[in-house]
Scaffold this motif. Structure first.
Motif, mmCIF file in Angstrom:
data_model
loop_
_atom_site.group_PDB
_atom_site.id
_atom_site.type_symbol
_atom_site.label_atom_id
_atom_site.label_comp_id
_atom_site.label_asym_id
_atom_site.label_seq_id
_atom_site.Cartn_x
_atom_site.Cartn_y
_atom_site.Cartn_z
ATOM 1 N N LYS A 428 3.341 -14.923 -0.234
ATOM 2 C CA LYS A 428 3.052 -15.433 1.108
ATOM 3 C C LYS A 428 2.108 -14.500 1.870
ATOM 4 O O LYS A 428 1.260 -14.950 2.637
ATOM 5 C CB LYS A 428 4.354 -15.599 1.887
ATOM 6 N N VAL A 429 2.252 -13.215 1.656
ATOM 7 C CA VAL A 429 1.334 -12.257 2.282
ATOM 8 C C VAL A 429 -0.091 -12.513 1.809
ATOM 9 O O VAL A 429 -1.041 -12.546 2.602
ATOM 10 C CB VAL A 429 1.765 -10.811 1.970
ATOM 11 N N GLY A 430 -0.274 -12.704 0.507
ATOM 12 C CA GLY A 430 -1.600 -12.985 -0.036
ATOM 13 C C GLY A 430 -2.194 -14.269 0.490
ATOM 14 O O GLY A 430 -3.409 -14.381 0.710
ATOM 15 N N GLU A 431 -1.335 -15.255 0.722
ATOM 16 C CA GLU A 431 -1.819 -16.552 1.188
ATOM 17 C C GLU A 431 -2.169 -16.549 2.671
ATOM 18 O O GLU A 431 -3.062 -17.301 3.106
ATOM 19 C CB GLU A 431 -0.746 -17.617 0.925
ATOM 20 N N ASN A 432 -1.502 -15.718 3.458
ATOM 21 C CA ASN A 432 -1.651 -15.805 4.918
ATOM 22 C C ASN A 432 -2.347 -14.621 5.577
ATOM 23 O O ASN A 432 -2.994 -14.783 6.615
ATOM 24 C CB ASN A 432 -0.269 -15.971 5.561
ATOM 25 N N CYS A 433 -2.207 -13.428 5.016
ATOM 26 C CA CYS A 433 -2.703 -12.206 5.685
ATOM 27 C C CYS A 433 -4.045 -11.797 5.090
ATOM 28 O O CYS A 433 -4.140 -10.861 4.282
ATOM 29 C CB CYS A 433 -1.674 -11.094 5.559
ATOM 30 N N LYS A 434 -5.090 -12.484 5.491
ATOM 31 C CA LYS A 434 -6.416 -12.284 4.899
ATOM 32 C C LYS A 434 -7.061 -10.963 5.316
ATOM 33 O O LYS A 434 -8.045 -10.538 4.708
ATOM 34 C CB LYS A 434 -7.341 -13.445 5.301
ATOM 35 N N PHE A 435 -6.516 -10.310 6.348
ATOM 36 C CA PHE A 435 -7.102 -9.046 6.807
ATOM 37 C C PHE A 435 -6.421 -7.831 6.172
ATOM 38 O O PHE A 435 -6.769 -6.695 6.488
ATOM 39 C CB PHE A 435 -7.002 -8.943 8.330
ATOM 40 N N LEU A 436 -5.456 -8.054 5.303
ATOM 41 C CA LEU A 436 -4.730 -6.938 4.687
ATOM 42 C C LEU A 436 -5.668 -6.064 3.850
ATOM 43 O O LEU A 436 -6.366 -6.553 2.965
ATOM 44 C CB LEU A 436 -3.606 -7.477 3.796
ATOM 45 N N THR A 437 -5.681 -4.762 4.140
ATOM 46 C CA THR A 437 -6.518 -3.827 3.378
ATOM 47 C C THR A 437 -5.718 -2.675 2.782
ATOM 48 O O THR A 437 -6.199 -1.987 1.890
ATOM 49 C CB THR A 437 -7.629 -3.227 4.275
ATOM 50 N N ASP A 438 -4.499 -2.465 3.265
ATOM 51 C CA ASP A 438 -3.699 -1.301 2.864
ATOM 52 C C ASP A 438 -2.331 -1.794 2.398
ATOM 53 O O ASP A 438 -1.525 -2.277 3.205
ATOM 54 C CB ASP A 438 -3.567 -0.353 4.061
ATOM 55 N N LEU A 439 -2.045 -1.686 1.099
ATOM 56 C CA LEU A 439 -0.794 -2.180 0.534
ATOM 57 C C LEU A 439 -0.149 -1.101 -0.317
ATOM 58 O O LEU A 439 -0.765 -0.567 -1.239
ATOM 59 C CB LEU A 439 -1.049 -3.422 -0.325
ATOM 60 N N SER A 440 1.097 -0.778 0.011
ATOM 61 C CA SER A 440 1.856 0.197 -0.761
ATOM 62 C C SER A 440 3.203 -0.409 -1.126
ATOM 63 O O SER A 440 3.981 -0.786 -0.244
ATOM 64 C CB SER A 440 2.054 1.495 0.041
ATOM 65 N N LEU A 441 3.472 -0.511 -2.429
ATOM 66 C CA LEU A 441 4.729 -1.057 -2.937
ATOM 67 C C LEU A 441 5.306 -0.042 -3.912
ATOM 68 O O LEU A 441 5.070 -0.114 -5.119
ATOM 69 C CB LEU A 441 4.491 -2.400 -3.641
ATOM 70 N N ARG A 442 6.047 0.915 -3.420
ATOM 71 C CA ARG A 442 6.542 2.013 -4.254
ATOM 72 C C ARG A 442 7.978 1.740 -4.694
ATOM 73 O O ARG A 442 8.872 1.613 -3.876
ATOM 74 C CB ARG A 442 6.466 3.329 -3.478
ATOM 75 N N PHE A 443 8.138 1.619 -6.012
ATOM 76 C CA PHE A 443 9.452 1.388 -6.600
ATOM 77 C C PHE A 443 10.133 0.146 -6.006
ATOM 78 O O PHE A 443 11.305 0.168 -5.659
ATOM 79 C CB PHE A 443 10.333 2.626 -6.447
ATOM 80 N N VAL A 444 9.337 -0.899 -5.901
ATOM 81 C CA VAL A 444 9.856 -2.212 -5.513
ATOM 82 C C VAL A 444 9.980 -2.998 -6.821
ATOM 83 O O VAL A 444 9.037 -3.656 -7.264
ATOM 84 C CB VAL A 444 8.938 -2.912 -4.495
ATOM 85 N N ASP A 445 11.140 -2.933 -7.429
ATOM 86 C CA ASP A 445 11.327 -3.355 -8.819
ATOM 87 C C ASP A 445 11.041 -4.819 -9.082
ATOM 88 O O ASP A 445 10.691 -5.192 -10.199
ATOM 89 C CB ASP A 445 12.769 -3.045 -9.258
ATOM 90 N N ARG A 446 11.180 -5.673 -8.081
ATOM 91 C CA ARG A 446 11.044 -7.103 -8.306
ATOM 92 C C ARG A 446 9.628 -7.613 -8.110
ATOM 93 O O ARG A 446 9.360 -8.804 -8.285
ATOM 94 C CB ARG A 446 11.996 -7.857 -7.381
ATOM 95 N N VAL A 447 8.705 -6.746 -7.739
ATOM 96 C CA VAL A 447 7.300 -7.142 -7.561
ATOM 97 C C VAL A 447 6.572 -7.052 -8.888
ATOM 98 O O VAL A 447 6.649 -6.036 -9.579
ATOM 99 C CB VAL A 447 6.611 -6.254 -6.508
#
Length: 594
Positions: A428-447
C-alpha cells in the motif's frame, strides 16, 4: 645565521604543517621538503597518508577541515572521565587501531594553545569556532582567541578541558557571543559561568551544559538574571534541580527550545515553564523519573506554540499527558515517544485527532500503542512526512495501510523489529506514497519481494536499508534498482537470497550509488562486484565482511575501479600486498585475525 634553526625552534608543528600544505603537491616539492630534515619529512608525509581522494600526491585541505580531521568526535557516547583518564583512554584507542603508527604521528598535530594563538592572529574576523574534543586546549589558548576575535558569535567547546579563566575572558571580550556549548567541559565551575553571564549575558541566545560536575543551579540563576534573551537551553546533569529551571522560566520569557535530562528536576519546575514560557516551541524530556502528568498538563495549557515534543524514558507519564498536549498544542508538527511504557493507544489517538499539522511521528519501544492510534493519524494527518516505528509489537499491516492511504506525502518510513508488519502494508505504501525516498526495514521478517516490487514501481528511493529482511531476494532488489535511479545508500546485509544478479542490476540502474553494505551476503561473488563497480562510478564506501565468495581479486576490483572510494571494510586476509600498498588508507579491517 649559520648553525641556528629559526624555523623549527620558533614555529609550532601545526603552523609548519599549515605552511607545507600550501605547496601545490608536486613530486619535486614533496621531495625537496622531505630532504630538509627528519621533522619536515615526517610532516610532509602526513597528508599523503590521509588523502582519500587523490592517492598520487598531497591534496591541500582547508584550515577548518584540518582541525576537524585532526581530532574527530567519537562515534559512540563518551563516558565522563577525568582529563588524565581521558588521555589514557585516548592512548588505548590509538593502540588498537590498525593504523596506530600513523595515528600516533597525527596525535602531535592535535590543536594546541600555540595553534589556537596562530589562528587568533590570522583570523580576527572569526565568527564561529568549534573546538569539539580538543583536549589539548587550555584557558590560555581560549584567552588568545577571545582577545583577538571580538566578533565571535558561536563557540562550541564540547569535551575541551577549558577552565574558568578562559570562559571569563570570552565573556569580557566577545560581547556578541550568541551560541555557547559547554557540554563535557569538566574543568568549568559555577565561578566561570557566573562571571561569563555577568559580562556577556545580553547577547547570549543558546546555551548547552552537560556532565559538568561543578556547574549547579547557581550558574542557572546567574544566566537567568543576565541572559534574559536566551532562546535555547540544553541541560544534562544530575546537579541541576528545580531552583535553576524555575529561575530560567521566570526571567527568560523568550525561551523557545528546552532540552532537559536532569533526574532531580520535578513537576514544580515544569509547571512553572508551562505557565510562564508561552513562546516555547520545542520541549525534549529525557529520563525523567520524578515528574508526572501534572507537568504536561501545564505545558498543554500554557505553551500553545509548541511544535516539537520528545518524551524519552518518562515512566510516569500516561495517556493524560498526550491528551493535554493534543488539546492545547494543536500546532504540534514533530512528536517522539521513546520508552514511555504507560503511554498507550488512547493518548496517541488524541494527537491524531487534534494535531492535523503533524509532519513527523516516532514511536520507539511503545508496546501499548495499537493500530487504532495510527488509524487516527492516517485519517487526519495528511501532511505527515516521516514515520519511525521500533519494537511496536501491537502495530501491524492494517495500521500501515491506513497511514499509506491517508498520508500520501510520506517521504521517510523507518521500521525496525515490528514483527507483525509485512508485505501487505508496504504494498500500500508503494501504491500511494509516490514521494517516498527514504525506506528502512531492519529485521522486519515478514517483508519480502512483493513489498519491494511495489515500492520499486511506485517510488524512486534515495536511501534503502533492508538488513535482516530474509525474504528479500534478487527479484525485489532488481525492482528497486530499475525504479530508483537516484539511489545513493543501500544496506542489504545478512540477506542470503541476494546474489550477483542484483549487483549487476544496481550497476546498470543506480549510477549515483555512493554507499553500499553487503556484509554477510553469502551468494555475492567477485563477478557481482565487477558489475557493480562498472556502473557505480561514484561509490565511496563498501562494506563486505563475511562474504565467503569474495576474494582478494574482488577487493582489488573495488579499490581500483572506484576513483572516489574512501572506505572498504573487509577481512584482512582478503587484501593482497599489492592492494594494501596501493590503498592502505581506505581499507579497514573488522576482524584482524580472520
Amino acid at each position: 645565521m649559520k648553525g641556528s634553526d629559526l624555523i623549527n625552534s620558533k614555529l609550532p608543528d601545526e603552523l609548519l604543517f599549515d605552511i607545507i600544505q600550501r605547496f601545490d603537491g608536486s613530486k619535486s616539492d614533496c621531495d625537496a621538503i622531505s630532504l630538509v630534515c627528519k621533522k619536515w619529512m615526517r610532516i610532509e608525509a602526513i597528508p599523503a597518508r590521509r588523502n582519500h581522494q587523490d592517492h598520487s600526491g598531497c591534496q591541500p585541505l582547508s584550515s577548518t577541515e584540518r582541525i576537524r580531521r585532526s581530532y574527530p568526535p567519537p562515534a559512540a557516547v563518551i563516558p565522563r572521565l577525568s582529563p588524565k583518564k581521558r588521555r589514557a583512554h585516548s592512548s588505548e584507542h590509538h593502540q588498537v587501531n590498525e593504523n596506530s603508527e600513523s595515528e600516533s604521528e597525527l596525535e602531535s598535530f592535535c590543536l594546541s594553545d600555540a595553534g589556537l594563538s596562530s589562528l587568533a592572529i590570522g583570523c580576527k574576523d572569526l565568527e564561529k569556532l568549534s573546538l569539539i574534543w580538543c583536549s589539548n586546549i587550555t584557558s590560555l589558548g581560549l584567552k588568545s582567541i577571545a582577545e583577538s576575535c571580538r566578533f565571535l558569535r558561536s563557540l562550541d567547546m564540547q569535551g575541551s578541558y577549558i577552565g574558568d579563566q578562559g570562559l571569563t575572558a570570552v565573556g569580557q571580550c566577545c560581547k556578541q557571543l550568541e551560541d555557547l556549548n559547554l557540554r563535557f567541559c569538566e574543568g568549568l565551575t559555577d565561578q566561570g559561568v557566573v562571571e561569563f553571564a555577568q559580562v556577556c549575558g545580553k547577547a547570549l541566545k543558546s546555551l548547552g551544559i552537560a556532565a559538568c560536575a561543578w556547574i549547579t543551579d547557581k550558574s542557572l540563576i546567574a544566566v537567568a538574571a543576565h541572559c534574559t534573551f536566551l532562546e535555547t537551553l540544553s541541560l544534562d546533569s544530575e546537579f541541576f534541580r528545580n531552583e535553576g529551571i524555575v529561575s530560567i522560566a521566570k526571567s527568560c520569557r523568550s525561551l523557545k527550545a528546552l532540552k532537559l535530562q536532569c533526574i532531580n528536576v520535578t513537576d514544580e519546575a515544569l509547571q512553572v515553564v508551562g505557565s510562564l514560557c508561552s513562546s516555547l516551541e520545542l520541549l525534549a524530556l529525557f529520563s525523567f523519573q520524578r515528574f508526572t502528568d501534572r507537568s504536561l498538563l501545564a505545558i498543554g495549557k500554557g505553551c500553545k506554540k509548541l511544535r516539537d515534543l520528545t518524551l524519552s524514558d518518562c515512566y510516569f507519564l500516561s495517556d493524560k499527558s498526550l491528551e493535554a498536549v493534543a488539546s492545547g498544542c494543536t500546532k504540534l508538527t514533530h512528536l517522539e515517544i521513546n520508552g514511555c511504557h504507560n503511554i498507550g493507544t488512547w493518548g496517541l489517538e488524541s494527537i491524531g485527532k487534534s494535531c492535523s499539522g503533524l509532519l513527523e511521528l516516532a514511536l520507539l519501544y511503545c508496546q501499548r500503542i495499537g493500530n487504532s492510534a495510527l488509524f487516527e493519524v492516517g485519517k487526519n494527518c495528511s501532511l505527515l512526512q516521516a514515520l519511525h516505528l521500533v519494537d511496536c509489537s501491537n502495530i501491524n499491516d492494517e495500521a500501515i495501510c491506513a497511514v499509506a492511504q491517508g498520508c500520501r506525502n510520506l517521504r521517510k518510513l523507518h521500521i525496525r523489529r515490528c514483527y507483525e508488519i509485512g508485505d501487505k502494508g508496504l504494498i500500500k505504501v508503494g501504491e500511494n506514497c509516490k514521494f517516498l525516498t527514504d525506506l528502512s526495514l531492519r529485521f522486519v521478517d515478514r517483508v519480502g519481494d512483493d513489498a519491494l516490487v511495489s515500492i520499486g514501481q511506485g517510488c524512486s528511493l534515495r536511501y534503502l536499508h533492508v538488513s535482516g529482511c530474509h525474504l528479500v531476494t534478487d527479484i525485489g532488489l532488481t525492482a528497486i534498482a530499475r525504479g530508483s535511479p537516484e539511489l545513493t545508500y543501500l544496506d542489504i546485509s545478512v540477506l542470503q537470497g541476494i546474489g550477483d544478479m542484483s549487483l549487476a542490476e544496481l550497476g546498470e540502474g543506480c549510477p549515483m550509488l555512493k554507499d553500499i553494505v553487503l556484509s554477510h551476503c553469502r551468494q555475492i561473488t567477485d563477478t557481482g562486484l565487477s558489475h557493480l563497480v562498472k556502473g557505480c562510478a561514484q561509490l565511496e564506501t563498501c562494506h563486505m565482511v563475511y562474504c565467503p565468495s569474495i576474494t582478494s581479486a574482488g577487493v582489488a576490483t573495488v579499490v581500483s575501479g572506484c576513483a572516489n572510494i574512501k572506505k572498504v571494510l573487509i577481512e584482512k586476509w582478503k587484501v593482497s600486498q599489492r592492494t594494501r600498498r596501493r590503498a592502505s588508507s581506505i581499507i579497514s579491517y573488522l576482524c584482524m585475525e580472520l
